[in-house]
Design a protein around this motif. Sequence first.
Motif, PDB file in Angstrom:
ATOM      1  N   ASN A 158       0.836  -1.203   0.000  1.00  9.78           N
ATOM      2  CA  ASN A 158       0.000   0.000   0.000  1.00  9.78           C
ATOM      3  C   ASN A 158       0.869   1.251   0.000  1.00  9.78           C
ATOM      4  N   HIS A 159       1.868   1.267   0.858  1.00 12.06           N
ATOM      5  CA  HIS A 159       2.725   2.437   1.011  1.00 12.06           C
ATOM      6  C   HIS A 159       3.533   2.721  -0.267  1.00 12.06           C
ATOM      7  N   ILE A 160       4.161   1.680  -0.799  1.00 14.65           N
ATOM      8  CA  ILE A 160       5.018   1.855  -1.978  1.00 14.65           C
ATOM      9  C   ILE A 160       4.193   2.196  -3.219  1.00 14.65           C
ATOM     10  N   SER A 161       3.058   1.497  -3.429  1.00 16.30           N
ATOM     11  CA  SER A 161       2.224   1.798  -4.603  1.00 16.30           C
ATOM     12  C   SER A 161       1.608   3.191  -4.496  1.00 16.30           C
ATOM     13  N   GLY A 162       1.279   3.617  -3.265  1.00 12.73           N
ATOM     14  CA  GLY A 162       0.739   4.963  -3.063  1.00 12.73           C
ATOM     15  C   GLY A 162       1.756   6.038  -3.419  1.00 12.73           C
ATOM     16  N   LEU A 163       2.985   5.871  -2.965  1.00 11.37           N
ATOM     17  CA  LEU A 163       4.036   6.846  -3.283  1.00 11.37           C
ATOM     18  C   LEU A 163       4.359   6.841  -4.777  1.00 11.37           C
ATOM     19  N   SER A 164       4.394   5.646  -5.371  1.00  4.34           N
ATOM     20  CA  SER A 164       4.696   5.554  -6.802  1.00  4.34           C
ATOM     21  C   SER A 164       3.618   6.227  -7.634  1.00  4.34           C
ATOM     22  N   SER A 165       2.348   6.021  -7.272  1.00  2.61           N
ATOM     23  CA  SER A 165       1.266   6.647  -8.034  1.00  2.61           C
ATOM     24  C   SER A 165       1.235   8.158  -7.811  1.00  2.61           C
ATOM     25  N   THR A 166       1.591   8.595  -6.601  1.00  5.74           N
ATOM     26  CA  THR A 166       1.645  10.039  -6.322  1.00  5.74           C
ATOM     27  C   THR A 166       2.666  10.721  -7.216  1.00  5.74           C
ATOM     28  N   SER A 167       3.790  10.034  -7.471  1.00  8.85           N
ATOM     29  CA  SER A 167       4.837  10.643  -8.288  1.00  8.85           C
ATOM     30  C   SER A 167       4.468  10.688  -9.767  1.00  8.85           C
ATOM     31  N   LYS A 168       3.535   9.827 -10.211  1.00 12.93           N
ATOM     32  CA  LYS A 168       3.209   9.728 -11.636  1.00 12.93           C
ATOM     33  C   LYS A 168       1.957  10.514 -12.033  1.00 12.93           C
ATOM     34  N   LEU A 169       1.059  10.786 -11.081  1.00 14.12           N
ATOM     35  CA  LEU A 169      -0.231  11.412 -11.402  1.00 14.12           C
ATOM     36  C   LEU A 169      -0.360  12.783 -10.756  1.00 14.12           C
ATOM     37  N   SER A 170      -1.247  13.588 -11.332  1.00 17.42           N
ATOM     38  CA  SER A 170      -1.574  14.862 -10.691  1.00 17.42           C
ATOM     39  C   SER A 170      -2.370  14.559  -9.430  1.00 17.42           C
ATOM     40  N   LEU A 171      -2.308  15.454  -8.437  1.00 18.87           N
ATOM     41  CA  LEU A 171      -3.030  15.216  -7.185  1.00 18.87           C
ATOM     42  C   LEU A 171      -4.539  15.070  -7.371  1.00 18.87           C
ATOM     43  N   PRO A 172      -5.182  15.912  -8.216  1.00 17.00           N
ATOM     44  CA  PRO A 172      -6.626  15.715  -8.420  1.00 17.00           C
ATOM     45  C   PRO A 172      -6.948  14.332  -8.999  1.00 17.00           C
ATOM     46  N   MET A 173      -6.160  13.867  -9.981  1.00 17.24           N
ATOM     47  CA  MET A 173      -6.419  12.561 -10.576  1.00 17.24           C
ATOM     48  C   MET A 173      -6.124  11.442  -9.585  1.00 17.24           C
ATOM     49  N   THR A 215      -3.570  14.201 -19.250  1.00 11.84           N
ATOM     50  CA  THR A 215      -2.200  13.724 -19.064  1.00 11.84           C
ATOM     51  C   THR A 215      -2.225  12.258 -18.656  1.00 11.84           C
ATOM     52  N   PHE A 216      -2.834  11.428 -19.483  1.00 11.34           N
ATOM     53  CA  PHE A 216      -2.974  10.002 -19.163  1.00 11.34           C
ATOM     54  C   PHE A 216      -1.601   9.374 -18.973  1.00 11.34           C
ATOM     55  N   ASN A 217      -1.423   8.691 -17.844  1.00 12.34           N
ATOM     56  CA  ASN A 217      -0.158   8.041 -17.529  1.00 12.34           C
ATOM     57  C   ASN A 217      -0.462   6.597 -17.130  1.00 12.34           C
ATOM     58  N   TRP A 218      -0.198   5.664 -18.037  1.00 10.90           N
ATOM     59  CA  TRP A 218      -0.553   4.263 -17.824  1.00 10.90           C
ATOM     60  C   TRP A 218       0.105   3.700 -16.564  1.00 10.90           C
ATOM     61  N   GLU A 219       1.398   4.019 -16.373  1.00 12.44           N
ATOM     62  CA  GLU A 219       2.121   3.518 -15.200  1.00 12.44           C
ATOM     63  C   GLU A 219       1.502   4.051 -13.902  1.00 12.44           C
ATOM     64  N   GLY A 220       1.141   5.330 -13.909  1.00 12.12           N
ATOM     65  CA  GLY A 220       0.495   5.928 -12.741  1.00 12.12           C
ATOM     66  C   GLY A 220      -0.837   5.285 -12.433  1.00 12.12           C
ATOM     67  N   TYR A 221      -1.628   4.973 -13.494  1.00 10.93           N
ATOM     68  CA  TYR A 221      -2.925   4.329 -13.303  1.00 10.93           C
ATOM     69  C   TYR A 221      -2.762   2.927 -12.710  1.00 10.93           C
ATOM     70  N   VAL A 222      -1.761   2.185 -13.179  1.00 12.97           N
ATOM     71  CA  VAL A 222      -1.515   0.833 -12.645  1.00 12.97           C
ATOM     72  C   VAL A 222      -1.155   0.924 -11.162  1.00 12.97           C
ATOM     73  N   PHE A 223      -0.254   1.862 -10.809  1.00 10.72           N
ATOM     74  CA  PHE A 223       0.155   2.008  -9.414  1.00 10.72           C
ATOM     75  C   PHE A 223      -1.017   2.426  -8.516  1.00 10.72           C
ATOM     76  N   VAL A 224      -1.867   3.337  -8.994  1.00 15.29           N
ATOM     77  CA  VAL A 224      -2.964   3.793  -8.141  1.00 15.29           C
ATOM     78  C   VAL A 224      -4.012   2.691  -7.963  1.00 15.29           C
ATOM     79  N   PHE A 271      -4.462  -2.777  -2.444  1.00 13.44           N
ATOM     80  CA  PHE A 271      -3.755  -2.963  -1.180  1.00 13.44           C
ATOM     81  C   PHE A 271      -4.492  -2.286  -0.022  1.00 13.44           C
ATOM     82  N   THR A 272      -5.023  -1.087  -0.254  1.00 13.74           N
ATOM     83  CA  THR A 272      -5.743  -0.364   0.796  1.00 13.74           C
ATOM     84  C   THR A 272      -6.988  -1.130   1.221  1.00 13.74           C
ATOM     85  N   ALA A 273      -7.767  -1.589   0.242  1.00 13.56           N
ATOM     86  CA  ALA A 273      -8.989  -2.337   0.544  1.00 13.56           C
ATOM     87  C   ALA A 273      -8.670  -3.634   1.288  1.00 13.56           C
ATOM     88  N   ALA A 274      -7.676  -4.377   0.785  1.00 13.11           N
ATOM     89  CA  ALA A 274      -7.302  -5.644   1.420  1.00 13.11           C
ATOM     90  C   ALA A 274      -6.778  -5.412   2.831  1.00 13.11           C
TER      91      ALA A 274
END
Length: 198
Positions: A92-107, A155-164, A170-173
């Motif tokens: 959860n922690h690592i995927s959250g940080l990775s998605s934060t770095s790839k996506l805009s905060l609103p998205m 600004t579609f970012n496939w890698e960011g979408y996968v991480f989020v 992970f958050t739900a589980a």
Amino acid sequence: MEEPDAARLPSRLARLLSALFYGTCSFLIVLVNKALLTTYGFPSPIVLGIGQMTTTIMILYVSKLNKIIHFPDFDKKIPGKLFPLPLLYVGNHISGLSSTSKLSLPMFTVLRKFTIPLTLLLEAIILGKQYSLSIILSVLAIVLGAFIAAGSDLTFNWEGYVFVFLNDIFTAANGVYTKQKMDPKEMWVATLVKANTR
């Protein structure tokens, strides 16, 4: 006659202030992480995550040594009892940080809404919970709103979408397995007993 433990439960105001403090910290950590990973160009979300986890553990133990907070000492049985919660937390922690770095905060915020239906689904499968039609329709409305908002992302970012989406899973589980593995009342009583024996 009122039980002594009941008298020591936190007041409604204390619980409200705790929730506000948690929400504020949660919001601010997202902003700080986003700034570190994008504006200041910190190269590794994993190193950032490990640093934050290490700092949290140190603060907790220093607070315990200074009797600011109380929690049970480490027990060799705990990892087995809580498994797979530690793995889910790290994921959860690592995927959250990775998605934060790839996506805009609103998205990022919009796509995190998918945690809600995933949590409902996992609670139905793992915990056997049943939800009313009104709750299901409310969740579907949230998901529909997230789809509409995500559709305007230029600004579609496939890698960011996968991480989020991994972060959502992970958050739900993590939430569902926490409910399954740990009884909050049991934990609270254990903490009070530990505190009263000092």
